[in-house]
Design a protein around this motif. Structure first.
Motif, short mmCIF file in Angstrom:
data_model
loop_
_atom_site.label_atom_id
_atom_site.label_comp_id
_atom_site.label_asym_id
_atom_site.label_seq_id
_atom_site.Cartn_x
_atom_site.Cartn_y
_atom_site.Cartn_z
N VAL A 1 37.94 37.83 20.39
CA VAL A 1 37.68 36.68 21.27
C VAL A 1 38.29 36.96 22.65
O VAL A 1 39.45 37.36 22.76
N THR A 2 37.48 36.76 23.69
CA THR A 2 37.93 36.93 25.07
C THR A 2 37.75 35.61 25.80
O THR A 2 36.81 34.85 25.55
N LEU A 3 38.65 35.35 26.72
CA LEU A 3 38.64 34.12 27.51
C LEU A 3 38.26 34.46 28.94
O LEU A 3 38.83 35.37 29.55
N VAL A 4 37.27 33.74 29.50
CA VAL A 4 36.89 33.95 30.90
C VAL A 4 36.83 32.59 31.61
O VAL A 4 36.42 31.60 31.02
N ALA B 1 37.13 26.13 31.17
CA ALA B 1 37.05 25.24 32.34
C ALA B 1 38.23 25.51 33.27
O ALA B 1 39.37 25.64 32.82
N PRO B 2 38.00 25.58 34.57
CA PRO B 2 39.08 25.90 35.51
C PRO B 2 40.15 24.82 35.61
O PRO B 2 41.23 25.07 36.17
N SER B 3 39.89 23.63 35.06
CA SER B 3 40.88 22.56 35.14
C SER B 3 41.99 22.72 34.12
O SER B 3 42.96 21.95 34.11
N PHE B 4 41.90 23.75 33.23
CA PHE B 4 42.95 24.05 32.26
C PHE B 4 43.40 25.50 32.45
O PHE B 4 42.63 26.33 32.91
N ALA C 1 32.67 17.84 35.17
CA ALA C 1 32.35 19.17 35.71
C ALA C 1 30.91 19.27 36.18
O ALA C 1 30.64 19.84 37.25
N SER C 2 29.96 18.75 35.41
CA SER C 2 28.56 18.85 35.82
C SER C 2 28.32 18.07 37.10
O SER C 2 27.58 18.51 37.98
#
Length: 376
Positions: free
Chosen positions: A238-241, A221-224, A10-11
């Motif tokens: 807990v929130t997921l973004v 991560a957008p890959s999941f 990702a980086s």
């Protein structure tokens, strides 16, 4: 000119995208093919393989996936040979990229390396190979210049590309409202690789019950997909973004961060953090025998002292994370860390790494006679 870039995580995708933008600004005829991710794809060109199919963490994981790795290397060599770029640009990811560099160099291609492999941490003799197969090395940590010089190799320090990305960031004033975040926030940055997430996110989430007055937000991560992350989340606070890491760091009170580039990003946003890492037992044992550095987080490495607490392997547990997190939410430990962050920011300098690197690549190509017809 034709550019082939290879980023394996990702980086690297982030830095590759910024470099592509800078190359396009300098070279209006730039064409791109690459191994990378969504950020590079958004810039343009052709994505040959996504990094989510390539990243394996730790010695054991690499051994268990050797067949896939060799298959990826073979496919990458074929793609590079078919495209025949004017320059091959490798971004970190040394286990893979040094093999591609050797192949490209043997086939007469110009090889540039952006973001040095961490050869200063272990197996320093790899510099001897790098000298043979890499034409130009662009480093993002100041101490790397002296390290390479000791091995008889001159490299360019270009600054750190994270500063470019942060400089381009515009906070979303509606971020809290969009996600219904009213309490003080604790950011959870579990990394972008499956092994990292599955080993570390449960540890991070295990402390949520100890902080009922805070809301935890996972930077996904957008890959999941969302279903993948939901299997780990058991509590309501807990929130997921997705793809909102900088907006999250902009408003977070503190953070729990997987060791890696995210530790430096968190520090540059001046968010007090605890750094965590958990790898396979065999992988970590091998690493401890080979690695010659005192710290694992970029923050501590750059500052050359313990600015942030690092909880590794068995030390990465609910009790230790809870105690460390409480200390950085308020009080003298938090204030000292914020003071150190200000010193770190001054040491890092200013944005512009991508532009400097793009110009150096073009100048190198010109010097090598590969751009004789193109004005710089």
């Amino acid at each position: 000119m034709r550019y082939y870039l290879i980023a394996g995580e990702a980086s690297g995708d982030l830095h590759g995208a910024n470099l592509m933008k800078a190359l396009r600004a300098e070279d209006g005829a730039a064409e791109f093919r690459y191994y990378g991710g969504n950020k590079m794809k958004a810039v343009g060109g052709v994505l040959d393989k996504h990094y989510s199919e390539m990243a394996f963490m730790g010695f054991t994981e690499v051994l268990l996936n050797l067949r896939t790795i060799f298959k990826n290397i073979k496919a990458c060599k074929a793609a590079v040979m078919a495209y025949r770029p004017d320059v091959l640009i490798l971004i970190d990811f040394p286990g893979f990229n040094l093999k591609i560099a050797e192949f490209a160099k043997a086939n007469g291609m110009m090889v540039c390396y952006y973001i040095s492999p961490k050869v200063w941490a272990w197996n320093q003799k790899r510099v001897l190979k790098i000298k043979k197969v890499v034409d130009k090395m662009f480093c993002i940590l100041p101490f790397e210049v002296d390290f390479y010089r000791e091995w008889g190799m001159e490299v360019d320090y270009v600054g750190n590309p994270l500063l470019d990305e942060i400089a381009q960031f515009t906070p979303d004033p509606e971020f809290r409202k969009k996600y219904g975040l009213e309490k003080e926030l604790i950011a959870l940055l579990p990394g972008s690789r499956r092994q990292e997430i599955e080993r570390l996110l449960p540890d991070m989430l295990s402390v949520t019950a100890q902080f009922p007055d805070h809301h935890f937000v996972v930077a996904a991560a957008p890959s999941f997909d969302e279903a993948y992350y939901r299997q780990f989340i058991k509590t309501e606070n807990v929130t997921l973004v997705f793809s909102q890491t900088y907006n999250l760091l902009q408003v977070a009170k503190a953070a729990i961060v997987t060791s890696g580039t995210a530790t430096l990003e968190t520090a540059l946003f001046h968010v007090p953090q605890v750094v965590v890492y958990r790898g396979g037992a065999i992988s970590v044992a091998i690493a401890r025998a080979l690695v010659k550095i005192r710290f694992i987080s970029l923050v501590n490495l750059i500052m050359d002292r313990a600015v942030v607490t690092e909880l590794i392997q068995n030390d990465c547990n609910t009790g230790n994370i809870t105690v460390t997190l409480k200390n950085i939410l308020q009080g003298p430990v938090r204030e000292k860390m914020l003071d150190d962050y200000r010193e770190l920011s001054a040491k890092m300098g200013t944005a512009g790494a991508s532009q400097r690197t793009a110009r150096l690549i073009l100048n190198s190509m010109n010097s090598a006679g590969r751009m004789a017809d193109m004005p710089i």
